[in-house]
Motif scaffolding. Sequence first.
Motif, PDB file in Angstrom:
ATOM      1  N   ASN A  75     -14.332 -14.311  -9.639  1.00 37.16           N
ATOM      2  CA  ASN A  75     -13.027 -13.207  -9.675  1.00 37.16           C
ATOM      3  C   ASN A  75     -11.506 -13.770  -9.917  1.00 37.16           C
ATOM      4  OD1 ASN A  75     -15.029 -11.218  -9.081  1.00 37.16           O
ATOM      5  ND2 ASN A  75     -14.937 -11.295  -7.000  1.00 37.16           N
ATOM      6  N   THR A  76     -11.433 -14.871  -9.141  1.00 39.42           N
ATOM      7  CA  THR A  76     -10.006 -14.971  -9.417  1.00 39.42           C
ATOM      8  C   THR A  76      -9.789 -15.661 -10.887  1.00 39.42           C
ATOM      9  OG1 THR A  76      -9.935 -16.156  -7.165  1.00 39.42           O
ATOM     10  CG2 THR A  76      -8.274 -17.149  -8.720  1.00 39.42           C
ATOM     11  N   GLN A  77     -10.911 -16.367 -11.516  1.00 39.80           N
ATOM     12  CA  GLN A  77     -10.615 -16.804 -12.791  1.00 39.80           C
ATOM     13  C   GLN A  77     -10.634 -15.767 -13.707  1.00 39.80           C
ATOM     14  OE1 GLN A  77     -14.072 -19.728 -13.293  1.00 39.80           O
ATOM     15  NE2 GLN A  77     -13.072 -21.123 -11.524  1.00 39.80           N
ATOM     16  N   ASP A  78     -11.767 -14.690 -13.476  1.00 41.89           N
ATOM     17  CA  ASP A  78     -11.469 -13.777 -14.510  1.00 41.89           C
ATOM     18  C   ASP A  78     -10.533 -12.747 -14.495  1.00 41.89           C
ATOM     19  OD1 ASP A  78     -12.246 -12.013 -12.532  1.00 41.89           O
ATOM     20  OD2 ASP A  78     -14.191 -11.643 -13.178  1.00 41.89           O
ATOM     21  N   GLY A  79      -9.566 -12.947 -13.551  1.00 45.96           N
ATOM     22  CA  GLY A  79      -8.430 -11.844 -13.348  1.00 45.96           C
ATOM     23  C   GLY A  79      -8.274 -11.097 -12.559  1.00 45.96           C
ATOM     24  N   THR A  80      -9.256 -11.008 -11.619  1.00 49.17           N
ATOM     25  CA  THR A  80      -9.604  -9.871 -10.568  1.00 49.17           C
ATOM     26  C   THR A  80      -8.310 -10.575  -9.639  1.00 49.17           C
ATOM     27  OG1 THR A  80     -11.744  -9.249 -10.844  1.00 49.17           O
ATOM     28  CG2 THR A  80     -10.806  -8.857  -8.821  1.00 49.17           C
ATOM     29  N   LYS A  81      -7.372  -9.590  -9.044  1.00 44.82           N
ATOM     30  CA  LYS A  81      -6.423  -9.995  -8.076  1.00 44.82           C
ATOM     31  C   LYS A  81      -6.796  -9.907  -6.618  1.00 44.82           C
ATOM     32  CE  LYS A  81      -2.302  -8.691 -10.951  1.00 44.82           C
ATOM     33  NZ  LYS A  81      -1.110  -7.926 -11.082  1.00 44.82           N
ATOM     34  N   SER A  82      -6.246 -10.809  -6.074  1.00 42.41           N
ATOM     35  CA  SER A  82      -6.693 -11.023  -4.389  1.00 42.41           C
ATOM     36  C   SER A  82      -5.987  -9.730  -3.777  1.00 42.41           C
ATOM     37  CB  SER A  82      -6.488 -12.300  -3.836  1.00 42.41           C
ATOM     38  OG  SER A  82      -5.217 -12.375  -3.843  1.00 42.41           O
ATOM     39  N   VAL A  83      -6.400  -9.560  -2.490  1.00 39.83           N
ATOM     40  CA  VAL A  83      -5.665  -8.337  -1.925  1.00 39.83           C
ATOM     41  C   VAL A  83      -4.330  -8.719  -1.585  1.00 39.83           C
ATOM     42  CG1 VAL A  83      -5.619  -6.946   0.411  1.00 39.83           C
ATOM     43  CG2 VAL A  83      -7.995  -7.502  -0.654  1.00 39.83           C
ATOM     44  N   GLU A  84      -4.076 -10.024  -1.126  1.00 45.07           N
ATOM     45  CA  GLU A  84      -2.763 -10.413  -1.107  1.00 45.07           C
ATOM     46  C   GLU A  84      -1.808 -10.444  -2.206  1.00 45.07           C
ATOM     47  OE1 GLU A  84      -0.458 -14.401   0.609  1.00 45.07           O
ATOM     48  OE2 GLU A  84      -2.483 -14.558   0.459  1.00 45.07           O
ATOM     49  N   GLU A  85      -2.206 -10.720  -3.528  1.00 42.45           N
ATOM     50  CA  GLU A  85      -1.626 -10.649  -4.662  1.00 42.45           C
ATOM     51  C   GLU A  85      -1.323  -9.183  -4.914  1.00 42.45           C
ATOM     52  OE1 GLU A  85      -4.352 -12.642  -7.078  1.00 42.45           O
ATOM     53  OE2 GLU A  85      -3.302 -14.283  -7.302  1.00 42.45           O
ATOM     54  N   MET A  86      -2.265  -8.189  -4.687  1.00 44.22           N
ATOM     55  CA  MET A  86      -1.842  -6.733  -4.957  1.00 44.22           C
ATOM     56  C   MET A  86      -1.120  -6.298  -4.005  1.00 44.22           C
ATOM     57  SD  MET A  86      -5.754  -5.229  -5.963  1.00 44.22           S
ATOM     58  CE  MET A  86      -6.704  -5.874  -4.413  1.00 44.22           C
ATOM     59  N   ALA A  87      -0.950  -6.698  -2.736  1.00 44.32           N
ATOM     60  CA  ALA A  87       0.161  -6.424  -1.957  1.00 44.32           C
ATOM     61  C   ALA A  87       1.533  -6.831  -2.331  1.00 44.32           C
ATOM     62  CB  ALA A  87      -0.315  -6.658  -0.420  1.00 44.32           C
ATOM     63  N   LYS A  88       1.510  -8.021  -2.528  1.00 40.35           N
ATOM     64  CA  LYS A  88       2.770  -8.360  -3.160  1.00 40.35           C
ATOM     65  C   LYS A  88       3.166  -7.715  -4.278  1.00 40.35           C
ATOM     66  CE  LYS A  88       2.307 -13.306  -1.702  1.00 40.35           C
ATOM     67  NZ  LYS A  88       2.145 -14.704  -2.111  1.00 40.35           N
ATOM     68  N   GLN A  89       2.279  -7.214  -5.292  1.00 47.58           N
ATOM     69  CA  GLN A  89       2.659  -6.581  -6.652  1.00 47.58           C
ATOM     70  C   GLN A  89       3.350  -5.284  -6.222  1.00 47.58           C
ATOM     71  OE1 GLN A  89       2.878  -7.726  -9.618  1.00 47.58           O
ATOM     72  NE2 GLN A  89       3.726  -5.868 -10.139  1.00 47.58           N
ATOM     73  N   ALA A  90       2.568  -4.649  -5.337  1.00 47.90           N
ATOM     74  CA  ALA A  90       2.886  -3.211  -4.783  1.00 47.90           C
ATOM     75  C   ALA A  90       4.370  -3.433  -4.213  1.00 47.90           C
ATOM     76  CB  ALA A  90       1.801  -2.524  -3.667  1.00 47.90           C
ATOM     77  N   ALA A  91       4.588  -4.506  -3.599  1.00 47.81           N
ATOM     78  CA  ALA A  91       6.089  -4.391  -2.896  1.00 47.81           C
ATOM     79  C   ALA A  91       7.035  -4.570  -3.740  1.00 47.81           C
ATOM     80  CB  ALA A  91       6.010  -5.525  -1.734  1.00 47.81           C
ATOM     81  N   VAL A  92       6.571  -5.542  -4.910  1.00 50.00           N
ATOM     82  CA  VAL A  92       7.713  -5.587  -6.060  1.00 50.00           C
ATOM     83  C   VAL A  92       7.995  -4.291  -6.826  1.00 50.00           C
ATOM     84  CG1 VAL A  92       7.945  -6.600  -8.284  1.00 50.00           C
ATOM     85  CG2 VAL A  92       7.100  -8.112  -6.270  1.00 50.00           C
ATOM     86  N   ASN A  93       6.789  -3.533  -7.009  1.00 46.20           N
ATOM     87  CA  ASN A  93       6.782  -2.305  -7.659  1.00 46.20           C
ATOM     88  C   ASN A  93       7.581  -1.180  -6.588  1.00 46.20           C
ATOM     89  OD1 ASN A  93       5.259  -3.226  -9.366  1.00 46.20           O
ATOM     90  ND2 ASN A  93       3.329  -2.418  -8.916  1.00 46.20           N
ATOM     91  N   LYS A  94       7.401  -1.194  -5.296  1.00 42.32           N
ATOM     92  CA  LYS A  94       8.095  -0.278  -4.693  1.00 42.32           C
ATOM     93  C   LYS A  94       9.708  -0.730  -4.602  1.00 42.32           C
ATOM     94  CE  LYS A  94       8.193   1.561   0.125  1.00 42.32           C
ATOM     95  NZ  LYS A  94       7.630   1.423   1.517  1.00 42.32           N
ATOM     96  N   LYS A  95      10.093  -2.104  -4.543  1.00 45.73           N
ATOM     97  CA  LYS A  95      11.354  -2.547  -4.561  1.00 45.73           C
ATOM     98  C   LYS A  95      12.204  -2.005  -5.863  1.00 45.73           C
ATOM     99  CE  LYS A  95      14.534  -6.445  -3.739  1.00 45.73           C
ATOM    100  NZ  LYS A  95      15.466  -6.095  -5.174  1.00 45.73           N
TER     101      LYS A  95
END
Length: 276
Positions: A75-95
Amino acid sequence: MAKKARPEHHEEHADESWLLPYSDLMTLLLALFIVLYAMSSANVSKFEAMAEAFDSVFHGGKSIMDHTSSTQDNNTQDGTKSVEEMAKQAAVNKKDTADETLAKLKQKEQADLTKLKKQLDSYIAKNGLSSQLDTNLNQSQLQITISDKALFASGEATVKPSSRTLASAIANILKNFPGYNIQVIGHTDNVPIFNSDFKSNWDLSSSRANNFMQVLLKNPNLDPVRFTSIAAGEYHPVASNATAAGRAQNRRVEVSIIRNYQDSANTISTVNTSSP
């Protein structure tokens, strides 16, 4: 007569045949829980991985735990993001969204205050008041500076009847820009004053600011909650008190329209505040 040999008693062994179906049952339960976990997160790649895991369980190959570990790696190799990575991305988008919204609000505020300044400048020019009134727009406020002689007689704090038209005109312009806090600040020169009405320049500046604010608030479209009168006395001069011309510049009333969006470093400190 020979004694008969007693039959030997052999220790009975427990039947362990139940272990085989039990282990199969545990394997199936484990597989079931893995499927339920996969179904809780709608991810096509995880469903495919679970299908492969079942195939591995029933046809040999890696164990389920090994397969789960390799699936996570894939999953990590084929580009599927982890929950932690998705949370970080959501925080960046919100900011980013919050920053974009704030930038638009600041842009609108700048446009409003620029328009307000133009209207005030137009009124000043049209009525020949450039020697008595001035406007200045900076990073913290739009400031209207009014000479004391345009509003008051020498040593007095009552707004002259002839000056009420000026106050009314300023109020009519301000009413079109609600939502801003407004400070009315009284200033004097450093010449001491002591009479039956005022014991100090503090008292004089306080009364002048408050009286002019009261005249502005005669306009029913202005919100008194947004207004504050401030006594600055002689302690914030804009020119030298050593000359008559400098002292005349220092005797003034300032009407400050405070920005809603500004850096904390630009916040104006206030003293000796009184309300209407």
